[in-house]
Design a protein around this motif. Structure first.
Motif, PDB file in Angstrom:
ATOM      1  N   UNK A 125      -0.911   0.234 -12.431  1.00  0.00           N
ATOM      2  CA  UNK A 125      -2.272   0.530 -12.013  1.00  0.00           C
ATOM      3  C   UNK A 125      -3.248  -0.278 -12.854  1.00  0.00           C
ATOM      4  N   UNK A 126      -4.265  -0.795 -12.197  1.00  0.00           N
ATOM      5  CA  UNK A 126      -5.357  -1.529 -12.830  1.00  0.00           C
ATOM      6  C   UNK A 126      -6.657  -0.845 -12.418  1.00  0.00           C
ATOM      7  N   UNK A 127      -7.798  -1.331 -12.895  1.00  0.00           N
ATOM      8  CA  UNK A 127      -9.050  -0.688 -12.480  1.00  0.00           C
ATOM      9  C   UNK A 127      -9.183  -0.598 -10.957  1.00  0.00           C
ATOM     10  N   UNK A 128      -8.672  -1.598 -10.250  1.00  0.00           N
ATOM     11  CA  UNK A 128      -8.616  -1.523  -8.786  1.00  0.00           C
ATOM     12  C   UNK A 128      -7.185  -1.844  -8.388  1.00  0.00           C
ATOM     13  N   UNK A 129      -6.538  -0.903  -7.739  1.00  0.00           N
ATOM     14  CA  UNK A 129      -5.172  -1.093  -7.273  1.00  0.00           C
ATOM     15  C   UNK A 129      -5.161  -0.890  -5.770  1.00  0.00           C
ATOM     16  N   UNK A 130      -4.683  -1.890  -5.041  1.00  0.00           N
ATOM     17  CA  UNK A 130      -4.631  -1.827  -3.585  1.00  0.00           C
ATOM     18  C   UNK A 130      -3.192  -1.667  -3.129  1.00  0.00           C
ATOM     19  N   UNK A 131      -2.977  -0.781  -2.177  1.00  0.00           N
ATOM     20  CA  UNK A 131      -1.672  -0.628  -1.541  1.00  0.00           C
ATOM     21  C   UNK A 131      -1.817  -1.136  -0.109  1.00  0.00           C
ATOM     22  N   UNK A 132      -1.103  -2.177   0.214  1.00  0.00           N
ATOM     23  CA  UNK A 132      -1.180  -2.681   1.574  1.00  0.00           C
ATOM     24  C   UNK A 132       0.199  -3.161   2.005  1.00  0.00           C
ATOM     25  N   UNK A 133       0.405  -3.178   3.299  1.00  0.00           N
ATOM     26  CA  UNK A 133       1.673  -3.610   3.861  1.00  0.00           C
ATOM     27  C   UNK A 133       1.797  -3.083   5.276  1.00  0.00           C
ATOM     28  N   UNK A 134       2.875  -3.452   5.939  1.00  0.00           N
ATOM     29  CA  UNK A 134       3.059  -2.992   7.322  1.00  0.00           C
ATOM     30  C   UNK A 134       3.314  -1.491   7.379  1.00  0.00           C
ATOM     31  N   UNK A 135       3.197  -0.934   8.567  1.00  0.00           N
ATOM     32  CA  UNK A 135       3.503   0.484   8.765  1.00  0.00           C
ATOM     33  C   UNK A 135       4.925   0.765   8.312  1.00  0.00           C
ATOM     34  N   UNK A 136       5.134   1.934   7.756  1.00  0.00           N
ATOM     35  CA  UNK A 136       6.446   2.394   7.266  1.00  0.00           C
ATOM     36  C   UNK A 136       6.976   1.567   6.098  1.00  0.00           C
ATOM     37  N   UNK A 137       6.079   0.932   5.337  1.00  0.00           N
ATOM     38  CA  UNK A 137       6.505   0.148   4.179  1.00  0.00           C
ATOM     39  C   UNK A 137       6.617   0.998   2.914  1.00  0.00           C
ATOM     40  N   UNK A 138       6.044   2.219   2.937  1.00  0.00           N
ATOM     41  CA  UNK A 138       6.144   3.102   1.780  1.00  0.00           C
ATOM     42  C   UNK A 138       4.836   3.352   1.057  1.00  0.00           C
ATOM     43  N   UNK A 139       3.720   2.924   1.608  1.00  0.00           N
ATOM     44  CA  UNK A 139       2.413   3.143   0.961  1.00  0.00           C
ATOM     45  C   UNK A 139       2.141   4.632   0.770  1.00  0.00           C
ATOM     46  N   UNK A 140       2.319   5.398   1.812  1.00  0.00           N
ATOM     47  CA  UNK A 140       2.082   6.849   1.722  1.00  0.00           C
ATOM     48  C   UNK A 140       3.088   7.514   0.801  1.00  0.00           C
ATOM     49  N   UNK A 141       4.291   6.984   0.723  1.00  0.00           N
ATOM     50  CA  UNK A 141       5.312   7.553  -0.160  1.00  0.00           C
ATOM     51  C   UNK A 141       4.868   7.535  -1.611  1.00  0.00           C
TER      52      UNK A 141
END
Length: 150
Positions: A22-38
């Motif tokens: 984690x940094x001051x701004x951390x972005x989670x991005x990727x295709x659907x079902x890639x594990x972002x919500x996990x």
């Protein structure tokens, strides 16, 4: 106190250990079902285990609303009850970088044995801490339990 890093293993679609810094701004991005919500669900499950001492996180509070995580059987990778879910959260006591304290971290720490240790921070000059949980399933008792707490 700030989030620095998260390590997850055997949680939902994540089998091998992954590490998120984690940094001051951390972005989670990727295709659907890639594990972002996990990743977010792992933090909510972690909070539920520490805050409510519930090794079978199902309905949890997330974003002001109740979120149904489904419990251990749903959260463990491939629904394999022989696997152990591992979630490790690293926290920094420095003010250099990272994400500042928020209600999730505050609630977690104040409800755990770690709180008293952190209060001694200045005397001991603690720079960082981590909390690791292992969740496993007891086939005989037919229920999940905390198999590791570090």
């Amino acid at each position: 106190m700030k989030f620095k890093k998260l390590t997850i293993e055997n949680f939902k679609s994540i089998q091998s250990p992954i590490e998120i810094n984690f940094r001051p701004i951390t972005l989670l991005f990727g295709p659907n079902s890639a594990g972002k919500s996990s990743i977010l669900h792992a933090l909510l499950a972690f909070r539920e285990v520490l805050h409510n001492r519930n090794a079978d996180p199902q309905a949890v509070l997330g974003g002001g609303e109740t979120l149904n995580l489904g419990g251990f059987k749903t959260l463990v990778n491939e629904h394999d009850l022989d696997r152990t879910i591992s979630i490790r959260v690293y926290l920094s006591m420095d003010d250099d970088d990272g994400i500042r304290d928020n209600s999730l971290v505050s609630d977690l720490i104040e409800k755990s044995e770690l709180f008293e240790m952190i209060r001694l921070q200045s005397a001991m000059e603690i720079k960082s801490v981590f909390v690791e949980l292992g969740l496993s399933f007891d086939i005989g008792e037919l229920q999940p339990f905390v198999s590791k707490y570090v």
